[in-house]
Design an enzyme around this catalytic site. Structure first.
Site, PDB file in Angstrom:
ATOM      1  N   ASP A 193     -43.268  25.285 -32.687  1.00 39.45           N
ATOM      2  CA  ASP A 193     -43.101  24.819 -31.319  1.00 39.45           C
ATOM      3  C   ASP A 193     -41.692  24.253 -31.148  1.00 39.45           C
ATOM      4  O   ASP A 193     -41.210  23.481 -31.981  1.00 39.45           O
ATOM      5  CB  ASP A 193     -44.151  23.745 -31.026  1.00 39.45           C
ATOM      6  CG  ASP A 193     -44.088  23.229 -29.610  1.00 39.45           C
ATOM      7  OD1 ASP A 193     -44.388  24.014 -28.692  1.00 39.45           O
ATOM      8  OD2 ASP A 193     -43.739  22.047 -29.417  1.00 39.45           O
TER       9      ASP A 193
ATOM     10  N   GLU B 201     -40.237  29.132 -30.867  1.00 35.66           N
ATOM     11  CA  GLU B 201     -39.560  29.098 -29.577  1.00 35.66           C
ATOM     12  C   GLU B 201     -38.086  28.796 -29.828  1.00 35.66           C
ATOM     13  O   GLU B 201     -37.748  27.746 -30.368  1.00 35.66           O
ATOM     14  CB  GLU B 201     -40.154  28.016 -28.689  1.00 35.66           C
ATOM     15  CG  GLU B 201     -41.582  28.298 -28.268  1.00 35.66           C
ATOM     16  CD  GLU B 201     -42.140  27.174 -27.399  1.00 35.66           C
ATOM     17  OE1 GLU B 201     -42.448  27.432 -26.219  1.00 35.66           O
ATOM     18  OE2 GLU B 201     -42.252  26.042 -27.894  1.00 35.66           O
TER      19      GLU B 201
END
Length: 652
Positions: free
Chosen positions: A324, A353
């Site tokens: 994340d 990400e």
């Protein structure tokens, strides 16, 4: 020594002449006759102790015993209890601040206390024979992102263990995934997180889980008994074991970039301010957008991440990790993690990400953002170029793109199809977000059109495409129940994803026309918004069938998953681009494919388009929402016509 593990073994590199690599967060010292606790805490701490005791009922320890910890020359606080502590709860107390430590491996309800258990007793039968399914290349993966509760909570699911780890051990859930053909599930955060009260599970509660508390313990809300520490661990392992038996890998969503909060975090309560970045004015940096960001560049935060990843692999047999907000972490840490994982199994996939949610208090050129992926070999990032080129910008749900018949996104889609590598036929000056290629290899790209943290595909289509459909017999607004254009566009979107050279990624429920009532950020929305409606499989069987056959098409034909930038540049040729139309061919038996030349045409227009091709005879295998690898029809000539809002695939 038996495999007894206790939590909270925290090492801190402050004012000691050693490196973080000399220590392991996994160390513990248990025997039936004694347990030695070790903790890295500030050298100048006035009082460090450990409280321990048996849990009373469901409320944790009652009148625990305490033992003072002493600071050793190596900077480690230690204490030894000379009796058998198996099953005991405990917590560390540093100058009045209580925590289970930062590396708890078993906890009581809501994770307030760590627990000493025999981890061997949590292994399901046959666990020692569990093996991860074989994957030769990341290009062979088809990833399915899911949330435990979303997948099974609806009465329509027919699953008994609704919202639990065990849902993915039941035939209904497993058979659905096997039939679809995905070979990896990316499960949203499954560690112990803070926003769901495990003592009140009879009440409606929902969260995606991006609020970490204990990073290395499965969350109790997904277990059948959050009060018994062994249960959540065993049931998580049962889930992994069942998926592995079905040939499906398990990818864990990890959120090392921030904690639930600062004041109550285990990091802060053990060693204040060490684990977090601060701005020049002394305020906490907030690159995560959640009120804090961790400092991966600090030796012991880096070591914590390394040890945590290895622990999930070794103890829980995890096959991959999605980081994340990976752009909050530093490049060196991500590369060290990749190297450490390679020593265990180089087929374990790592991606994240490639951005942060705000400015970080760390040099931008050293952060693990998408622009720096080429400096992180064998780590992948999401392609928002392909995503937004297909459906429109993340920043504005009302704006459409290729799928809405809006021209100008063709180069972005071509860039995504090539796997975000440098390709001579992609004009980077016309690609959204990136003006130069960022992936060194196509397998460093995650190809997708939607995921959990945005409007799902159907909602986005409903919000952006109504005005772009041709005149219809009815004036009623578009709806999932009645409109074939939504079905056509859903299939078109996934054709772009699954024939691209990146690693394809599907959001749970897209194969059954999932919607989330138009909610953009459903992180704490109720089940009425987030739950899958399994009855959609009966309403729209053609969508599941198309997705299934599309996945099988990718698996059967290596041309769609070349896995090498050199091979992509050699075999992938784009045809002339036209407004809302992208076409390409994979030539010369690409990747050893049995089909010599494969043509793919993606038409986002709401009217048919004609495409010029070399004179020849061809077999159509995909047209107007139907896939048949044996052939739908034969065509000949020097042009083809592709139906509106659809894909056409054929070969010579």
């Amino acid at each position: 020594m038996k495999r007894f593990l206790f939590a909270g073994i925290l090492y801190m590199l402050i004012s000691i002449n050693v490196t973080a690599q000399n220590f392991s967060f996994n160390e513990a010292d248990y025997t039936p006759s004694r347990t030695t606790f070790r903790l890295f805490a500030p050298k100048n701490a006035k009082k460090v102790k450990v409280d321990y005791g048996m849990a009373v009922g469901k409320n944790g320890m009652n009148k625990p015993e305490s033992i003072k910890m002493k600071l050793g020359k190596d900077g480690i606080w230690t204490a030894t209890v000379k009796k058998n502590l198996a099953g005991y709860h405990y917590r560390f107390v540093v100058d009045g601040r209580q925590s289970p430590g930062v590396f708890a491996k078993a906890v009581g309800v809501n994770g307030r206390e760590a627990v000493i258990i025999d981890m061997k007793t949590t292994d399901p039968e046959g666990w020692e024979k569990d093996h991860r399914p074989v994957i030769k290349s990341p290009a062979d993966l088809v990833i399915y992102e899911m949330h435990h509760r979303d997948f099974s909570i609806s009465p329509s699911s027919g699953i008994k263990n609704k919202g639990k780890f065990l849902a993915l051990t039941e035939p209904k859930g497993i058979d659905h995934l096997k039939s679809l053909g995905v070979n990896a599930v990316h499960i949203l955060p499954s560690y112990d997180y803070g926003s769901v009260d495990e003592t009140r599970l009879s009440l409606p509660q929902y969260n995606w889980g991006y609020d970490p508390v204990n990073y290395n313990v499965p969350d109790g809300s997904y277990s059948t008994d959050p009060y018994t520490p062994e249960v959540r661990i065993r049931e998580f392992k049962q889930m992994v074991q069942a998926l592995h038996k079905a040939g499906i890998r398990v990818i864990l969503d990890v959120v090392y970039n921030h904690t639930y909060d600062i004041e109550n975090s285990n990091f802060q309560n053990t060693y204040p301010d060490y684990y977090y970045r601060k701005n020049a004015d002394g305020s906490y940096s907030n690159g995560s957008g959640c009120g804090n960001e961790t400092a991966s560049e600090k030796p012991m935060m880096r070591q914590f991440m390394l040890e945590s990843v290895k622990y999930w692999i070794n103890e829980y047999h995890i096959d991959g990790f999605r980081f994340d907000l990976m752009g909050v972490h530093d490049i060196a840490t991500m590369n060290e993690i990749r190297r450490a994982v390679d020593e265990i199994d180089p087929t374990i996939f790592i991606y994240g990400e490639g951005w942060s949610a705000g400015a970080c208090a760390f040099p931008a050129e050293q952060l693990a953002t998408k622009a720096h992926i080429s400096r992180m070999p064998r780590i992948a990032a999401f392609s928002d170029e392909l995503r937004d080129g297909l459906r429109g910008p993340f920043s504005d749900d009302s704006k459409g793109a290729f799928l809405a018949g809006v021209e100008g996104n063709e180069e972005s889609i071509k860039f995504g199809i090539a796997g975000c590598i440098s390709h001579p036929q992609v004009d980077m000056s016309r690609v959204n977000y990136s003006k130069e290629a960022w992936a060194a290899e196509p397998v460093q790209t995650i190809s997708y059109v939607s995921c959990h943290d945005d409007m799902c595909l159907i909602d986005r289509l409903l919000a952006t495409t109504s005005a772009n459909f041709p005149p219809r017999d009815t004036q009623q607004p578009l709806s999932i129940e009645h409109d074939s254009p939504l079905i056509a566009l859903s299939c078109l979107a996934q054709t772009a994803v699954l024939t691209s050279q990146g690693v394809p990624f599907i959001f749970c429920g897209e194969e059954m026309m999932r919607d989330k009532k138009g909610v953009h950020n459903s992180y704490k929305s109720p089940d009425s918004v987030n739950a899958l409606d399994w009855d959609n499989l009966k309403r729209h069987p053609e969508v599941f069938t198309y997705y299934k056959k599309l996945i099988q098409l990718r698996k059967n034909h290596p041309a769609f998953r070349l896995g090498s930038a050199d091979l992509v540049r050699r075999h992938l040729q784009f045809l002339p681009t036209r407004p809302c139309l992208v076409a390409y061919r994979l030539v010369d038996n690409a990747g050893g494919d049995t089909w010599k030349n494969i043509y793919v045409v993606l038409n986002g227009n709401w009217y048919p388009r004609k495409v010029d091709i070399p004179e020849g005879k061809y077999t159509v295998v995909c047209a107007e929402g139907v896939i048949n690898e044996d052939g739908i029809r034969n065509i000949s000539g020097n042009s083809v016509t592709v139906a509106p809002q659809s894909a056409l695939i054929f070969h010579d």
